[in-house]
Design an enzyme around this catalytic site. Structure first.
Site, PDB file in Angstrom:
ATOM      1  N   VAL A  81     -12.407   4.168  -0.136  1.00 41.60           N
ATOM      2  CA  VAL A  81     -11.511   4.245   1.020  1.00 41.60           C
ATOM      3  C   VAL A  81     -11.528   2.928   1.790  1.00 41.60           C
ATOM      4  O   VAL A  81     -12.593   2.325   1.974  1.00 41.60           O
ATOM      5  CB  VAL A  81     -11.945   5.387   1.964  1.00 41.60           C
ATOM      6  CG1 VAL A  81     -11.146   5.370   3.256  1.00 41.60           C
ATOM      7  CG2 VAL A  81     -11.801   6.737   1.269  1.00 41.60           C
ATOM      8  N   CYS A  82     -10.336   2.497   2.229  1.00 37.50           N
ATOM      9  CA  CYS A  82     -10.233   1.359   3.144  1.00 37.50           C
ATOM     10  C   CYS A  82      -9.164   1.675   4.173  1.00 37.50           C
ATOM     11  O   CYS A  82      -8.722   2.819   4.298  1.00 37.50           O
ATOM     12  CB  CYS A  82      -9.919   0.070   2.386  1.00 37.50           C
ATOM     13  SG  CYS A  82      -8.286   0.041   1.608  1.00 37.50           S
ATOM     14  N   ALA A  83      -8.733   0.677   4.919  1.00 41.92           N
ATOM     15  CA  ALA A  83      -7.777   0.935   5.996  1.00 41.92           C
ATOM     16  C   ALA A  83      -6.397   1.303   5.465  1.00 41.92           C
ATOM     17  O   ALA A  83      -5.783   2.273   5.927  1.00 41.92           O
ATOM     18  CB  ALA A  83      -7.678  -0.277   6.916  1.00 41.92           C
ATOM     19  N   MET A 116      -6.927   4.903   5.226  1.00 45.33           N
ATOM     20  CA  MET A 116      -7.115   5.679   6.452  1.00 45.33           C
ATOM     21  C   MET A 116      -5.812   5.840   7.221  1.00 45.33           C
ATOM     22  O   MET A 116      -5.677   6.739   8.046  1.00 45.33           O
ATOM     23  CB  MET A 116      -8.175   5.020   7.333  1.00 45.33           C
ATOM     24  CG  MET A 116      -9.586   5.076   6.760  1.00 45.33           C
ATOM     25  SD  MET A 116     -10.223   6.757   6.533  1.00 45.33           S
ATOM     26  CE  MET A 116     -10.635   7.182   8.233  1.00 45.33           C
TER      27      MET A 116
END
Length: 382
Positions: A76-78, A105
């Site tokens: 997961v990242c932004a 996210m």
């Protein structure tokens, strides 16, 4: 290079269903440490670690021993790009069952999961829309081909699509108060569906648009079966906060009362003045209501507040026994609880309030940035 077909993406909706089904999942969050500590994916069967992307650009050897071999792993990242890169490196290093969160996210913050709360007495139903990554809860009351949407978030396509698929027309959109932690979609949804937008007048002194006054003495009807939504003035979170009693079964409490906590009075800079209003609402007005009403709040604080299939609800009488915010008998102690040692205020809450007043019109990107972060409308975390 790896075969690109090996790299799988997972949508926010797919992740939500796994979490609501209590399926175990391991998450590698590659955002920077401060963003991770401020807001992360949480769930009953979620194990999560944080290793910033910039520490993994030259290789993922430092995290290989932390990544399980026989469990689904989600990176997961932004926004997506960094997580895809890291996921590819993990696959090249021999790891399997690796996927990345599509949209990052950003998409997690905006996903809404519809959950049926229950049926209405004379036909129809009430649906809760769980914004699982942000903690927002919206509602749709459906009866005889008509619907009312309460506390809609800005992703109005979700409500419009749900109404269309279920062959209902949205006749009303209602905000229980002027929101400070997220941008309301109520006015925009009413405009696109030809419905009426309702807002408490005491929260509307500075708004720049037309609205119908949501106040005691009025009754909003949905469908030919006359499912009544009765407003109940309940100040404290804001001066205009107004709860709704739907079908004599459900109490939509806005941000006044949550399953594990109570609303905070400080987001408009009026905490000292609104504490007594908050106490009166919770300890007097709500006390006069039926204990059998099912409380449906506008937010939840932690994943632990989600019940069966993701529902967030509780019987009012049970909350008076179990909710700590409803069991502070000393007025001075109550004042201290709701004004001191509060969680951080929501990100960009002043700008969000101005947006909801119609004073500013931020771009889509600006709106997402303003809403980044967890729900912080409660006095304390669950």
């Amino acid at each position: 290079m790896i075969n690109q077909a090996q790299l799988q993406g997972m949508t926010a909706g797919q992740l939500t269903k796994k979490m609501l089904n209590n399926e175990p999942i391991f998450i590698l969050d590659v955002r920077n440490e401060s963003d991770f500590n401020d807001w992360k994916i949480e769930g009953n069967q979620v194990k999560i670690i944080n290793q910033p992307y910039f520490d993994l650009i030259d290789g993922v050897d430092t995290v290989l021993d932390l990544i399980p071999d026989h469990q689904e792993v989600l990176v997961v990242c932004a926004k997506e790009g960094s997580s895809k890169f890291v996921a590819e490196q993990l696959l090249e290093a021999g790891k399997r069952q690796i996927s990345y969160l599509i949209g990052g996210m950003h998409s997690w913050s905006e996903h809404l999961e519809p959950v049926k709360i229950g049926d209405l007495k004379d036909g129809g139903e009430i649906i809760q829309f769980v914004r699982i990554g942000k903690g927002c809860l919206s509602y749709m009351v459906i009866s005889n081909g008509e619907a009312a949407v309460i506390d809609a978030v800005r992703m109005t396509d979700v409500f419009a699509d749900y109404a269309r698929k279920n062959h209902v027309i949205i006749k009303h959109t209602i905000d229980t108060h002027l929101h400070a932690d997220h941008i309301s979609g109520g006015r925009q949804l009413a405009a696109r569906t030809g419905g009426t937008y309702w807002l408490p007048p005491k929260d509307a002194d500075e708004v720049r648009f037309a609205y119908e006054k949501l106040e005691d003495g009025k009754s909003i009807e949905v469908g030919n079966t006359r499912i009544k939504i009765q407003p109940v003035y309940s100040p404290g979170h804001t001066i205009g906060s107004t709860s709704l009693i739907v079908d004599d079964q459900y109490l939509l409490s806005g941000d006044i009362l949550f399953v594990k906590s109570i609303g905070r009075p400080d987001l408009a800079g009026q905490a000292a003045d609104w504490v007594s209003d908050l106490r009166t609402t919770l300890y007097e007005r709500y006390k006069q209501l039926s204990e059998n009403l099912i409380v449906l709040p506008a937010h939840f604080g932690k994943f632990t507040e989600l019940g069966e299939r993701g529902r967030v609800s509780a019987r009012l009488g049970d909350l008076y026994k179990e909710n700590p915010g409803l069991n502070i008998q000393d007025a001075a102690a109550f004042r201290s609880t709701v004004t001191e040692n509060l969680p951080p205020q929501p990100n960009a809450y002043q700008e969000i309030r101005q947006t909801n007043m119609g004073k500013i019109i931020p771009s889509e990107q600006e709106q997402w940035e303003m809403e980044t972060g967890p729900n912080r409308c409660a006095v304390h975390d669950a």
